[in-house]
Scaffold this active site. Structure first.
Site, mmCIF file in Angstrom:
data_model
loop_
_atom_site.group_PDB
_atom_site.id
_atom_site.type_symbol
_atom_site.label_atom_id
_atom_site.label_comp_id
_atom_site.label_asym_id
_atom_site.label_seq_id
_atom_site.Cartn_x
_atom_site.Cartn_y
_atom_site.Cartn_z
ATOM 1 N N ILE A 1 120.277 2.477 -113.877
ATOM 2 C CA ILE A 1 118.850 2.719 -114.111
ATOM 3 C C ILE A 1 118.320 3.606 -112.987
ATOM 4 O O ILE A 1 117.604 3.142 -112.085
ATOM 5 C CB ILE A 1 118.056 1.398 -114.180
ATOM 6 N N PRO A 2 118.690 4.903 -112.996
ATOM 7 C CA PRO A 2 118.142 5.802 -111.971
ATOM 8 C C PRO A 2 116.628 5.908 -112.153
ATOM 9 O O PRO A 2 116.139 5.973 -113.282
ATOM 10 C CB PRO A 2 118.847 7.127 -112.237
ATOM 11 N N HIS A 3 115.907 5.891 -111.032
ATOM 12 C CA HIS A 3 114.450 5.904 -111.114
ATOM 13 C C HIS A 3 113.842 6.560 -109.882
ATOM 14 O O HIS A 3 114.469 6.624 -108.832
ATOM 15 C CB HIS A 3 113.908 4.485 -111.283
ATOM 16 N N ALA A 4 112.618 7.034 -110.068
ATOM 17 C CA ALA A 4 111.887 7.679 -108.978
ATOM 18 C C ALA A 4 110.435 7.816 -109.380
ATOM 19 O O ALA A 4 110.055 7.508 -110.514
ATOM 20 C CB ALA A 4 112.487 9.057 -108.678
#
Length: 153
Positions: free
Chosen positions: A64-67
């Protein structure tokens, strides 16, 4: 809230070709850039910067890549099922083939965190992930996630 509240068929990708973590993130940020109108290069940079802090691979073949991005006014998610798993430096050491990328505004931590929590709940269920790996259309992915939400509620 459910992950389905953050997705529509344009935000679900099936059988994404993959060679590496960076290549997959590049492809996903291209789609998010198209949806949001943001710079793909900027999106790629902020996601990869976050990945350098620690992998967002949560185990079980899921990441779950997030930014956050200053120019967003609401949370945006994109779910991808890869053709073949890639090394994502996941906590269990296993390659990843289901990725949900989440980008939101910096002043909306609550909504961003709700989205990430919803994704985590949905994708930590091995049976849900197995179903996602078997489906062949964005509509079927959304039906699968909606069914999970109905059972989990």
């Amino acid at each position: 809230m459910s992950i389905v509240d953050y997705l529509d068929t344009k935000q679900v990708l099936i059988s994404v070709p993959s060679r590496s973590k960076k290549q997959v993130v590049e492809e996903l940020t291209e789609h998010v850039a198209t949806i949001t109108g943001l710079s793909q290069r900027c999106l790629l940079d902020i996601i990869m910067r976050r990945e350098r802090l620690g992998s967002t691979g949560i185990g079980g073949g899921v990441a779950i890549p997030h930014a956050v991005h200053d120019d967003l006014t609401s949370t945006c998610a994109l779910l991808a099922v890869l053709e073949t798993p890639v090394d994502f430096d996941a906590i269990d050491g296993q390659p990843v083939d289901i990725i949900c990328l989440v980008v939101g505004p910096p002043n909306d931590d609550t909504n961003n965190l709700k989205c990430i929590a919803s994704v985590t709940r949905s994708l930590q269920q091995a049976s849900t992930c197995d179903k996602l790996r078997a489906v062949k259309s964005p509509e079927a992915v959304l039906r699968c996630l909606h069914a999970f939400g109905s059972v989990a509620a």
